[in-house]
Write an enzyme that holds these catalytic residues in place. Structure first.
Site, short mmCIF file in Angstrom:
data_model
loop_
_atom_site.label_atom_id
_atom_site.label_comp_id
_atom_site.label_asym_id
_atom_site.label_seq_id
_atom_site.Cartn_x
_atom_site.Cartn_y
_atom_site.Cartn_z
CD GLU A 76 50.28 37.00 39.04
OE1 GLU A 76 51.02 38.09 39.17
OE2 GLU A 76 49.31 36.65 39.95
CG ASN A 79 49.33 39.62 47.00
OD1 ASN A 79 49.54 38.35 47.06
ND2 ASN A 79 49.49 40.34 45.79
CB CYS A 135 50.89 41.73 40.55
SG CYS A 135 51.67 40.47 41.92
CD GLU A 194 48.27 31.39 38.11
OE1 GLU A 194 47.83 32.43 38.77
OE2 GLU A 194 49.04 30.63 38.30
C1 SIN Z 1 48.23 39.64 42.37
O1 SIN Z 1 48.28 40.56 42.78
O2 SIN Z 1 49.21 38.75 42.20
C2 SIN Z 1 46.78 38.96 41.97
C3 SIN Z 1 45.80 40.08 41.52
C4 SIN Z 1 44.58 39.48 41.35
O3 SIN Z 1 44.13 38.40 41.00
O4 SIN Z 1 43.75 40.42 41.02
#
Ligand code: SIN
Length: 485
Positions: free
Chosen positions: A255, A156, A289, A463
């Site tokens: 994550e 993604n 996410c 992170e």
């Molecule tokens: C993710 O969907 O794992 C990361 C989303 C983000 O870094 O904004």
């Protein structure tokens, strides 16, 4: 791949120990917008993954002994090259992942920012001196690179999720092996090409692309020469990888999935909340996410918000990421569309109602219409599962306490959002939400300076930010004794 100006960025094989290694078999990379084959990439496997780990082990002593300044100079060159190639890297990303080109270029800048950030942050790895328990003792604390880092990254964010891990690892003095998702390997390989041009030494950064998720995953999580394993992806897969990594007691950071509530209170700026919900829900076609998963509206503003939100959603343009003005691109696969549609159907069967979308888009097989479902309760499938698609379920509530309880009623704890102009409420709700990240009157919370990560079953570790190096360093305590002699 005619869309890319610098054809040297289009790499079709794994990058191990500074070499591009062809394998005999190849697999297809598909453009999710039209199903066409974008490229055929060498299919590496267990053997190549082991070779990458050995290369990282071999490169570790020299890289870890460089000064933070020396590493920063190389990393800064890598950052500059990524920004100079932003257009090409964005095009490669849209071709294999589907997100609108402007969003893809935004991801390149977002990813590159981690390299810039950690190049600097590596210079600030401070230790401690602690008063000893006796007059002849002093306690000194130093931080050292953990060693070889192995990682698995998702489709993604094919660029930023690698950059966020690799930059922290390299700045800390670790060497790095990544297995990117085989759905989107081209962005990862283009990053490796730029790292090589920037002068990252052979073996310090290795990219192994291949379809054998189980076999390669076992090597990366169980190899005795890997000191730390880091993963971004689903909670279900994260649990398997954590179990595997336990066999050699690796340092692990995860994550994982999310189920972000987006709460709008009666006292909120409704127009701002609508804009925040729009971007937080529909960016990357809902496939992040941290995307809003449930919209929670206080009764007093529920109708006004819903009307304004529905009118904003009606203005979203669904289409190929290369078409000007596209806001919502394809989902990654047709199966992913099926999964989202199933959740919508099950939630309707449970008594909810679709007021926008609710079906596949006529644009193509992998497109789903931006959808709003009202009359949802927290136990319905759209609310209790991570949707990972462009669907916004709306739940209503009466009181602040009820909103916090509903928001926290999930096994996940990654991101949450709420809108309120009452300062007391802002503190109460901010502290009451059981999530690693909370957007207060803000729908986009990700950036290099912020600690990204979750609680509960959304993972562990952080992170980005000044905390992001901790997962890549070990603390060592030196007890200096005999000082009275
Ligand atoms: C993710 O969907 O794992 C990361 C989303 C983000 O870094 O904004």
């Amino acid at each position: 791949m005619q869309q890319v100006n610098d054809s040297g960025l289009v790499k079709l094989s794994s990058y191990i120990d500074g070499q591009w290694l062809e394998a005999s078999a190849r697999f297809d990379v598909i453009n999710p917008a039209n199903g066409q084959v974008v490229a055929q990439v060498s299919n590496a496997g267990i053997e190549e993954t082991e070779a990458a780990i050995l290369a990282a082990k071999k490169a570790l002593p020299a890289w870890s002994k460089k000064s933070a300044n020396e590493r920063a100079v190389i990393m800064r060159r890598w950052f500059n090259l990524m920004m100079e190639s932003q257009d090409d890297l964005g095009r490669i990303l849209t071709l294999e992942q589907g997100k609108p080109l402007a969003e893809a270029k935004g991801e390149i800048a977002y990813g590159a920012a981690f390299i810039d950030w950690f190049a600097e942050e590596g210079k600030r790895v401070y230790g401690d001196t602690i008063p000893g328990p006796a007059t002849d003792k002093r306690i000194i604390v130093i931080k050292q690179p953990v060693g070889v880092v192995a990682s698995i990254t998702p489709w993604n964010f094919p660029n930023a999720m690698i950059a966020r891990k690799a930059a922290a690892a390299l700045a800390a003095g670790c060497t790095f092996v990544v297995r990117p998702s085989p759905i989107t390997p081209l962005s990862a390989l283009a990053m490796a090409e730029l790292a090589e041009r920037a002068g990252v030494p052979a073996g310090v950064l290795n990219v192994v692309v291949g379809e054998d998720a189980v076999g390669m995953g076992k090597v990366l999580t169980q190899h005795p020469d890997v000191a730390k394993f880091t993963f971004t992806g689903s909670t279900a897969v994260g649990k398997i990888l954590m179990t595997q990594a336990a066999s050699t007691v690796k340092k692990v950071s995860m994550e994982l999935g999310g189920n972000a509530p987006f709460i709008v209170f009666d006292d909120a700026d409704i127009d701002a909340a609508v804009q925040g919900a729009l971007i937080s829900k529909y960016r990357n076609a809902g496939q992040t996410c941290v995307c809003t998963n449930r919209i929670l509206l206080q009764q007093g503003i529920a109708q006004e918000f819903t009307d304004k939100f529905a009118s904003a959603v009606a203005g979203l343009k669904v289409g190929d990421g290369f078409t000007d003005g596209t806001n919502v691109g394809p989902m990654i696969t047709s199966q992913a569309v099926d999964g989202v549609h199933k959740l919508v159907e099950e939630t309707i069967a449970a008594g909810a109602k679709v007021i926008a979308g609710g079906k596949r888009s006529t644009v193509g097989a992998n497109f789903y219409e931006p959808t709003i479902v009202i009359g949802v309760t927290n136990d319905m499938p759209l609310a209790s599962n991570e949707i990972f698609g462009p669907v916004a379920p709306i739940i209503t509530f009466e009181t602040e306490e009820e909103a916090i309880a509903l928001a926290n009623d999930t096994e996940y704890g990654l991101a949450a959002y709420f809108y309120s102009r009452d300062i007391g409420r802002v503190w109460r709700v901010g502290e009451g939400l059981e999530f690693g990240m909370v957007g207060v009157n803000e729908g986009i919370i990700s950036n290099a300076a912020a600690p990204f990560g979750g609680v509960k079953q959304s993972g562990n570790g952080r992170e980005g930010s000044k905390y992001g190096l901790d997962d890549y360093m070990e603390i060592k305590y030196l007890c200096m004794g005999g000082l009275d002699r």
